[in-house]
Design a protein around this motif. Structure first.
Motif, PDB file in Angstrom:
ATOM      1  N   ALA A  37       1.069  -1.258  -0.008  1.00 33.06           N
ATOM      2  CA  ALA A  37      -0.036   0.044   0.118  1.00 33.06           C
ATOM      3  C   ALA A  37       0.930   1.382   0.018  1.00 33.06           C
ATOM      4  O   ALA A  37       2.007   1.116   0.420  1.00 33.06           O
ATOM      5  N   ALA A  38       0.403   2.290  -0.491  1.00 32.75           N
ATOM      6  CA  ALA A  38       1.008   3.666  -0.376  1.00 32.75           C
ATOM      7  C   ALA A  38       0.048   4.633  -0.315  1.00 32.75           C
ATOM      8  O   ALA A  38      -0.789   4.833  -1.397  1.00 32.75           O
ATOM      9  N   SER A  39      -0.208   5.083   0.952  1.00 41.27           N
ATOM     10  CA  SER A  39      -1.056   6.028   1.217  1.00 41.27           C
ATOM     11  C   SER A  39      -1.263   7.549   0.228  1.00 41.27           C
ATOM     12  O   SER A  39      -0.232   7.978  -0.129  1.00 41.27           O
ATOM     13  N   ALA A  40      -2.193   7.783  -0.480  1.00 42.81           N
ATOM     14  CA  ALA A  40      -2.494   8.964  -1.404  1.00 42.81           C
ATOM     15  C   ALA A  40      -2.589  10.069  -0.855  1.00 42.81           C
ATOM     16  O   ALA A  40      -3.134  10.336   0.335  1.00 42.81           O
ATOM     17  N   HIS A  41      -1.725  10.810  -1.472  1.00 36.18           N
ATOM     18  CA  HIS A  41      -2.047  12.396  -1.013  1.00 36.18           C
ATOM     19  C   HIS A  41      -1.758  13.256  -2.176  1.00 36.18           C
ATOM     20  O   HIS A  41      -1.703  12.525  -3.392  1.00 36.18           O
ATOM     21  N   GLY A  42      -1.481  14.577  -2.213  1.00 33.13           N
ATOM     22  CA  GLY A  42      -1.175  15.365  -3.533  1.00 33.13           C
ATOM     23  C   GLY A  42      -2.202  16.491  -3.546  1.00 33.13           C
ATOM     24  O   GLY A  42      -2.825  16.784  -2.639  1.00 33.13           O
ATOM     25  N   PRO A  43      -2.530  16.939  -4.505  1.00 30.64           N
ATOM     26  CA  PRO A  43      -1.918  16.425  -5.799  1.00 30.64           C
ATOM     27  C   PRO A  43      -0.384  16.848  -6.221  1.00 30.64           C
ATOM     28  O   PRO A  43      -0.150  17.782  -5.467  1.00 30.64           O
ATOM     29  N   TYR A  44       0.381  16.123  -7.019  1.00 27.81           N
ATOM     30  CA  TYR A  44       1.665  16.362  -7.165  1.00 27.81           C
ATOM     31  C   TYR A  44       1.923  17.875  -7.591  1.00 27.81           C
ATOM     32  O   TYR A  44       0.999  18.487  -8.156  1.00 27.81           O
ATOM     33  N   PRO A  45       2.775  18.677  -7.010  1.00 27.96           N
ATOM     34  CA  PRO A  45       4.024  17.844  -6.195  1.00 27.96           C
ATOM     35  C   PRO A  45       3.977  18.304  -4.789  1.00 27.96           C
ATOM     36  O   PRO A  45       4.731  18.296  -4.011  1.00 27.96           O
ATOM     37  N   SER A  46       2.710  18.306  -4.384  1.00 27.82           N
ATOM     38  CA  SER A  46       2.367  18.797  -2.470  1.00 27.82           C
ATOM     39  C   SER A  46       2.779  17.369  -2.194  1.00 27.82           C
ATOM     40  O   SER A  46       2.251  16.505  -2.106  1.00 27.82           O
ATOM     41  N   GLY A  47       4.149  17.405  -1.211  1.00 23.21           N
ATOM     42  CA  GLY A  47       4.610  16.281  -0.505  1.00 23.21           C
ATOM     43  C   GLY A  47       5.822  16.320   0.008  1.00 23.21           C
ATOM     44  O   GLY A  47       6.434  17.489  -0.332  1.00 23.21           O
ATOM     45  N   ASN A  48       6.537  15.269   0.579  1.00 23.22           N
ATOM     46  CA  ASN A  48       7.877  15.317   1.068  1.00 23.22           C
ATOM     47  C   ASN A  48       8.683  14.240   0.238  1.00 23.22           C
ATOM     48  O   ASN A  48       8.878  13.247   1.076  1.00 23.22           O
ATOM     49  N   ALA A  49       8.828  14.288  -0.860  1.00 23.04           N
ATOM     50  CA  ALA A  49       9.802  13.277  -1.540  1.00 23.04           C
ATOM     51  C   ALA A  49      10.925  13.146  -0.801  1.00 23.04           C
ATOM     52  O   ALA A  49      11.514  14.245  -0.428  1.00 23.04           O
ATOM     53  N   SER A  50      11.881  12.316  -1.151  1.00 23.57           N
ATOM     54  CA  SER A  50      13.232  11.835  -0.691  1.00 23.57           C
ATOM     55  C   SER A  50      14.149  11.509  -2.010  1.00 23.57           C
ATOM     56  O   SER A  50      13.547  10.852  -2.838  1.00 23.57           O
ATOM     57  N   ALA A  51      15.168  12.199  -2.138  1.00 26.03           N
ATOM     58  CA  ALA A  51      16.058  12.104  -3.150  1.00 26.03           C
ATOM     59  C   ALA A  51      15.562  12.141  -4.812  1.00 26.03           C
ATOM     60  O   ALA A  51      15.738  11.227  -5.570  1.00 26.03           O
ATOM     61  N   GLN A  52      14.552  12.980  -4.787  1.00 20.74           N
ATOM     62  CA  GLN A  52      13.700  13.220  -6.124  1.00 20.74           C
ATOM     63  C   GLN A  52      14.434  13.865  -7.103  1.00 20.74           C
ATOM     64  O   GLN A  52      15.138  15.003  -6.950  1.00 20.74           O
TER      65      GLN A  52
END
Length: 451
Positions: free
Chosen positions: A41-56
């Protein structure tokens, strides 16, 4: 506790609608003694690019415009099922989109290396009893038809441990704002805009760009024996895996999974429902037009991201440090935790709920590093340990805190994702191992016994 927020009511309504959409897949007769269980599973959020990506990587060339989204291009998402089976199904999500999104040429196969697929394993995915494409209205999600993976042979399933699936799909687009999970900590692949469909390709020649996020997919189920246990790890970035090893699968839920499989074999599945930056009670509202990097609050997303998981048996909940650093009171957090547990028990009285103590961030470079925040953190932890709310407690604080400094133990501080000294808030690989090792596996023993 206040009445549910508008965003919570909308989330529940959307979840119920999505359940109806998924009915064609779930209503099909199941083999005797079998059930669908969440395997990833991967909990949905967003929309892109709202979030905290790592090493993107910079995605400007792959995604020309966040507002227009993907345009006639193919995603190849790499995921690791926690449990393998020859029958699976995928859940696609347009949860935080603002317009209908169409997916076509959907395939799933066994990853070979990078974005390549083991020859002969790429299988077409259909929807709604045999259709080659799926269109999801804004806010909706739906499961695919059941998929048979002929390369998964029962007597050879152990050989697939740790292997990963490549889920490929074409989006004619423009998709508009894209539902995603920012912090995948897993490299996936994207073709250039206007490059057509390459979902059926075994090679990755067309996939010029990489991302460390997942888009449009939030669950994978497998067919498994009806006594299979599903453990959901619910929380914020420390559950999502910030500072763990990129592509290393060493978040604390991953380590717990390996321990449980060593003890109970294929009778258990562990899935991750963490979102980096998540809070128990905030923000008060969440929508595609007013997103928050940490996603909807734990209370707002509980029904979709946890209670909506197939075969759910147990929940381990670690959350609260982001509430504290944003100024929330101890009382607000405690009341939020109580409300969440109350709703979990109302959903299923047999659900086993484990409360996890909040790890120390004293001395951290972020707002959570002050002595005042640490005092409040200890007060929340005292409630978790002694409040009698949970069936059991996982004392992550005791497992990771240096008794002399009160902060995170020094060996747990260096960042395993991108290197460097770390932020003293997020544990690294070693810290996550210590956390997972602090969980008593006997908590799940009664639920994993053979019938």
């Amino acid at each position: 506790m206040e009445a549910p927020s508008r965003s919570h009511r909308l989330a529940v309504a959307t979840f119920l609608v999505a359940g109806c959409l998924a009915g064609s897949a779930s209503a099909q007769s199941l083999p005797r003694g079998q059930k669908w269980v969440a395997s990833w599973a991967a909990s949905a959020h967003g929309p892109y690019p709202s979030g905290n990506a790592s090493a993107q990587p910079v995605l400007d060339f792959a995604i020309e415009s966040a507002e227009r989204g993907a345009i006639d291009q193919t995603f190849r998402l790499i995921i690791r099922p926690d449990l393998w089976s020859d029958r699976i199904r995928l859940r696609f999500a347009n949860t935080f989109g603002t317009q209908p999104v169409t997916f076509d040429d959907v395939f799933v196969g066994l990853q070979a290396a990078a974005g390549t697929i083991v020859r002969g394993t790429n299988r077409r995915v259909t929807f709604e009893n045999g259709k080659d494409r799926l269109t999801l209205a804004a806010g909706q999600s739906a499961f695919s038809d059941p998929i048979t993976l002929t390369f998964v042979e029962r007597d050879k399933v152990p050989l697939l441990t740790g292997r990963k699936l490549a889920i490929s799909f074409h989006t004619p687009g423009p998709t508009g704002p894209m539902t995603w999970h920012a912090k995948a900590l897993q490299t996936s692949y994207v073709t250039a805009p206007r490059s057509g469909s390459h979902a059926g390709d075994d090679t990755d020649d067309a996939f010029a760009f990489t991302t460390t996020s997942w888009f449009f997919i939030d669950a994978l189920d497998v067919m498994a024996p009806e006594n299979t246990v599903v453990v959901a790890c619910f929380g914020d970035s420390i559950t999502d895996g910030t500072a763990s090893t990129l592509n290393g699968d060493d978040r604390w839920p991953d380590v717990l999974s390996r321990r449980l499989h060593a003890a109970y074999g294929a009778r258990v599945s562990v899935v991750n429902a963490g979102i980096g930056g998540n809070r128990v009670t905030g923000p008060a509202s969440y929508s595609p037009s007013t997103p928050f990097a940490g996603g909807p609050s734990a209370l707002d997303r509980l029904d979709r991201d946890v209670l909506g998981l197939s075969g759910l048996s147990a929940v381990i909940w670690l959350e609260g440090i982001n509430d504290l650093s944003s100024g929330a009171s101890v009382e607000t957090i405690v009341e939020g935790i109580k409300e969440g547990v109350k709703r979990m028990r109302a959903h299923r009285s047999s659900l086993r709920i484990v409360g996890a103590t909040i790890t120390s961030s004293l001395g951290a470079t972020s707002a959570s590093g002050t002595p005042d925040i640490d005092t409040k953190r200890q007060a929340v932890n005292a409630f978790i340990r002694t409040g009698g709310l949970f069936d059991a407690v996982a004392d992550f604080d005791a497992a990771t805190r240096d008794p002399e400094t009160g902060g995170l133990r020094a060996p747990f501080q260096p960042n395993s994702t991108i290197g460097g000294a770390g932020d003293r808030l997020h544990p690294n690989r070693a810290g996550y191992q210590a956390m997972a090792n602090a969980i008593d596996l006997a908590l799940f023993a009664s639920r994993t016994r053979r019938p």
